[in-house]
Design an enzyme around this catalytic site. Sequence first.
Site, mmCIF file in Angstrom:
data_model
loop_
_atom_site.group_PDB
_atom_site.id
_atom_site.type_symbol
_atom_site.label_atom_id
_atom_site.label_comp_id
_atom_site.label_asym_id
_atom_site.label_seq_id
_atom_site.Cartn_x
_atom_site.Cartn_y
_atom_site.Cartn_z
ATOM 1 N N GLY A 157 0.862 -1.187 0.000
ATOM 2 C CA GLY A 157 0.000 0.000 0.000
ATOM 3 C C GLY A 157 0.894 1.231 0.000
ATOM 4 N N ARG A 158 0.346 2.327 0.509
ATOM 5 C CA ARG A 158 1.100 3.591 0.463
ATOM 6 C C ARG A 158 2.404 3.504 1.262
ATOM 7 N NH1 ARG A 158 -4.121 4.660 1.461
ATOM 8 N NH2 ARG A 158 -5.285 5.928 -0.035
ATOM 9 N N ILE A 159 2.321 2.914 2.454
ATOM 10 C CA ILE A 159 3.527 2.874 3.304
ATOM 11 C C ILE A 159 4.517 1.849 2.757
ATOM 12 C CG2 ILE A 159 4.396 2.451 5.654
ATOM 13 C CD1 ILE A 159 1.622 3.492 6.659
ATOM 14 N N THR A 238 5.853 -2.164 11.441
ATOM 15 C CA THR A 238 5.360 -0.813 11.754
ATOM 16 C C THR A 238 3.862 -0.722 11.440
ATOM 17 O OG1 THR A 238 6.091 -0.105 9.560
ATOM 18 C CG2 THR A 238 7.522 0.462 11.420
ATOM 19 N N ARG A 240 0.571 -3.208 12.497
ATOM 20 C CA ARG A 240 -0.246 -3.435 13.686
ATOM 21 C C ARG A 240 0.305 -4.648 14.430
ATOM 22 N NH1 ARG A 240 -1.720 1.031 13.251
ATOM 23 N NH2 ARG A 240 -3.849 1.844 13.080
ATOM 24 N N GLU A 269 -1.093 -3.537 23.286
ATOM 25 C CA GLU A 269 -0.446 -2.236 23.423
ATOM 26 C C GLU A 269 -1.087 -1.496 24.574
ATOM 27 O OE1 GLU A 269 -0.261 0.176 19.875
ATOM 28 O OE2 GLU A 269 0.754 -1.415 18.790
ATOM 29 N N HIS A 288 4.647 2.660 19.321
ATOM 30 C CA HIS A 288 3.669 3.035 18.276
ATOM 31 C C HIS A 288 3.813 4.520 17.889
ATOM 32 C CE1 HIS A 288 -0.398 1.692 16.439
ATOM 33 N NE2 HIS A 288 0.186 2.604 15.674
HETATM 34 C C1 GLV Z 1 -1.159 4.728 13.202
HETATM 35 O O1 GLV Z 1 -0.929 3.639 13.587
HETATM 36 C C2 GLV Z 1 -2.096 4.986 12.149
HETATM 37 O O2 GLV Z 1 -2.831 4.077 11.756
HETATM 38 O O3 GLV Z 1 -2.144 6.135 11.687
#
Ligand code: GLV
Length: 323
Positions: A157-159, A238, A240, A269, A288
């Site tokens: 995806g974007r990240i 990074t 979930r 968390e 997070h």
């Molecule tokens: C952070 O975890 C987000 O989803 O923006």
Amino acid sequence: MSLPKVFVTRIIPPEAQEILNRVAEIEIWPQDTKPPQEVIIQKAAECIGLFTTIEDQINSEVLQSGKDSLKIVSNYAVGYDNFDIDTATKNGIIMCNTPDVLSQTTADLAFGLMLSIARNIVKGDNFVRSGKWTHWHPSTLLGRDIYGANLLVVGLGRIGLEVCRRAIGFGMEIFYHSRTRKLNLEKELGINYVSKLKDGISKADFISINTIMNDQTYHLFGKEEFNTMKNSAIIVNTARGPIIDMESLYEALKNNQIAGAAVDVTEPEPIPNNHPILSLENFVVTPHIGSASIETRKKMAIAAAKNIEAYLLKKTIPSSINS
Ligand code: GLV
């Protein structure tokens, strides 16, 4: 004429407050910790909008409570696994998030974590602070090269895409696994697709998890996947926490089945301070903070506020998930 009410569950940057103040009567939860669930349920029944964070559970109880009043919920986040989208859609409540603005910042942290573990940055810091740096030695804290290694990106995806762009800069060979194959990106970036996740896992030097959390990705990485990884491999998460089964990760790290893990997200968390994984040196964790830069948090707050503003001004909502 009185303005519609919006409840904001945390103190947010003034720029976002200003946007909301122009179109709504806003009430901001004044504490650093999240409002109790009863407060959110009550506010859903009183307000037209909720401005929430990933810690606030916008579940069926909240959405049922708001079925006559609540029209829009905007998460101060890109992820929305705290939302019950089906119930919201059934009740005609628009659910929104903040995509795009945080991809670069989160990808930066993924690389920071990757470097921390591969090049012993955290261990090195502890080494110096604890007075162990008494002399220089050629084999002190030998790490692993990122340059020339390969990287499996799980979720393009974007990240995930921004992680790939950084990996190109670091001279890595990249392959990815994703729900949909992206031929245009393969061509543009020179990356390769692996259709079976297991095939990718077995050959990866580094793995970066960048997929969304849902029923299909819950515990996507467990005992079997860690058994499949190379002993020299490093995994970074990074996305979930629940995408990784932490118990299996702990066993894999403790038994040196894999070389290391660096995560910004955990299950649960916050991770309890006495969790055994925190005693391991081949594990690095941050609380997070993937999107936590001053610039990006401001952009996210503005984006979340603009979703609500657009609804109240009857304009197109920039980032609606379900409408
Ligand atoms: C952070 O975890 C987000 O989803 O923006």
